[in-house]
Scaffold this motif. Structure first.
Motif, short mmCIF file in Angstrom:
data_model
loop_
_atom_site.label_atom_id
_atom_site.label_comp_id
_atom_site.label_asym_id
_atom_site.label_seq_id
_atom_site.Cartn_x
_atom_site.Cartn_y
_atom_site.Cartn_z
N GLY A 9 4.69 -7.98 3.87
CA GLY A 9 3.90 -6.76 3.88
C GLY A 9 3.34 -6.48 2.50
O GLY A 9 3.64 -7.19 1.52
N GLN A 10 2.54 -5.44 2.41
CA GLN A 10 1.95 -5.09 1.11
C GLN A 10 2.99 -4.58 0.13
O GLN A 10 2.90 -4.84 -1.07
CB GLN A 10 0.85 -4.04 1.31
CG GLN A 10 -0.42 -4.59 1.94
CD GLN A 10 -1.54 -3.57 1.93
OE1 GLN A 10 -1.31 -2.37 2.12
NE2 GLN A 10 -2.76 -4.04 1.72
N ARG A 11 3.97 -3.85 0.62
CA ARG A 11 5.02 -3.32 -0.25
C ARG A 11 6.05 -4.41 -0.53
O ARG A 11 6.46 -5.14 0.37
CB ARG A 11 5.69 -2.12 0.41
CG ARG A 11 4.79 -0.90 0.50
CD ARG A 11 5.31 0.09 1.53
NE ARG A 11 6.71 0.47 1.30
CZ ARG A 11 7.41 1.23 2.13
NH1 ARG A 11 6.85 1.69 3.25
NH2 ARG A 11 8.67 1.53 1.87
N PRO A 12 6.49 -4.55 -1.78
CA PRO A 12 7.50 -5.57 -2.11
C PRO A 12 8.75 -5.40 -1.25
O PRO A 12 9.19 -4.28 -0.97
CB PRO A 12 7.79 -5.30 -3.59
CG PRO A 12 6.57 -4.63 -4.10
CD PRO A 12 6.05 -3.80 -2.98
N GLY A 13 9.32 -6.52 -0.84
CA GLY A 13 10.55 -6.48 -0.06
C GLY A 13 10.37 -6.11 1.39
O GLY A 13 11.36 -5.78 2.07
N THR A 14 9.14 -6.16 1.89
CA THR A 14 8.89 -5.85 3.30
C THR A 14 8.17 -7.02 3.96
O THR A 14 7.52 -7.82 3.30
CB THR A 14 8.03 -4.58 3.47
OG1 THR A 14 6.69 -4.83 2.97
CG2 THR A 14 8.64 -3.41 2.71
N TYR A 15 8.31 -7.09 5.29
CA TYR A 15 7.54 -8.10 6.03
C TYR A 15 7.37 -7.67 7.48
O TYR A 15 8.14 -6.88 8.02
CB TYR A 15 8.17 -9.49 5.93
CG TYR A 15 9.62 -9.64 6.30
CD1 TYR A 15 10.02 -9.91 7.61
CD2 TYR A 15 10.62 -9.54 5.32
CE1 TYR A 15 11.35 -10.09 7.93
CE2 TYR A 15 11.95 -9.72 5.64
CZ TYR A 15 12.32 -9.99 6.95
OH TYR A 15 13.64 -10.16 7.27
#
Length: 265
Positions: free
Chosen positions: A59-65
């Motif tokens: 995802g755009q935010r680090p640590g997300t998918y």
């Protein structure tokens, strides 16, 4: 009058690369749309095994998918029912729960900053090859994107829902794009969703070819220098984009419900 017949292969490769770059631009699709399409492409390519397997993309935010919701098959995934999760598999967007086995995706994303998409499935021929505890052998031109780029985990660690399995699988993958998991299935990664999707299609084809060849005789190796040249050439980003666009058009003909609204590819 032809004026390229005496050009060297290097010159022709460079010219072809420039031309492809001009003809195959970046995709208009969002990451969510690409993941949903990859699920449908995987289903059509024989990667379905009930609810087994996970496909994810950062995802755009680090640590997300982004990943699919547990309880839905690959043929039921749309851009609207995907989940955005964090490394602890907490749902940040969407409804439902992710597959607990997604935990090893978190481990791979942590270990490999270059990886932006993971496709893990129990596709028929890769699973059959995994039952034999035989590494993937790349000996045909179409499958050279996986040449010297597929690791092998010989020892099955059990159901991959713990951190132990996440550490084992990410370590087995190492710096390669793919890994064949004995008694389990396959996992491919990509710098882009397009690359991972293309490699997922190829690893199943490569396993099928290998099983067919093994049943007929002894597989002969590729010339290493030529195979590495083919690996690098066929893994160009522009080729992954072109491959994915074709697979996506085909998937949308079979599964028009996958995306919301009309998309031209």
């Amino acid at each position: 009058m032809a004026d390229t017949m005496r050009d060297s292969k290097d010159v022709l490769l460079e010219r072809a690369e420039r031309q492809m770059g001009a003809h195959f631009s970046d995709s208009p699709l969002t990451t969510r749309q690409k993941v949903a399409l990859t699920c449908r492409i995987a289903f059509d390519g024989g990667h379905d095994s009930g609810l087994a397997g996970q496909i994810s993309a950062r995802g755009q935010r680090p640590g997300t998918y982004w990943t699919q919701r547990l309880g839905l098959g690959f043929d039921e995934i749309t851009e609207d029912n995907l989940l955005l999760v964090d490394e602890d598999l907490r749902v940040l967007e969407g409804e439902g729960m992710p597959n607990p086995a997604n935990r090893f995706h978190s481990w791979i994303y942590r270990a490999r900053e270059d990886v932006n998409c993971i496709v893990h499935t129990h596709s028929l021929h890769t699973a059959a090859l995994a039952m034999l505890e035989v590494p993937l052998v790349v000996s045909q031109m179409d499958t050279t994107p996986l040449y010297e780029d597929c690791a092998f985990l010989k020892d099955w660690p059990g159901v991959p829902v713990g951190n132990e399995e996440g550490e084992i699988i990410s370590r087995a993958l190492g710096d390669k794009r793919a890994v064949l998991l004995a008694h389990h299935g396959q996992l491919v990664t990509g710098r882009t969703v397009e690359e991972a999707c293309s490699l997922a299609v190829l690893i199943e084809r490569a396993a099928r070819l290998q099983l067919l060849a093994m049943s007929a005789g002894t597989i002969q190796p590729l010339d290493p220098q030529l195979a590495r040249e083919a690996h690098d050439w066929t893994l160009e980003d522009v080729r992954s984009r072109a491959n994915f666009a074709y697979y996506a058009r085909r998937a949308l003909r079979n599964h028009p419900d996958c995306l919301t609204g009309e998309v031209r590819l």
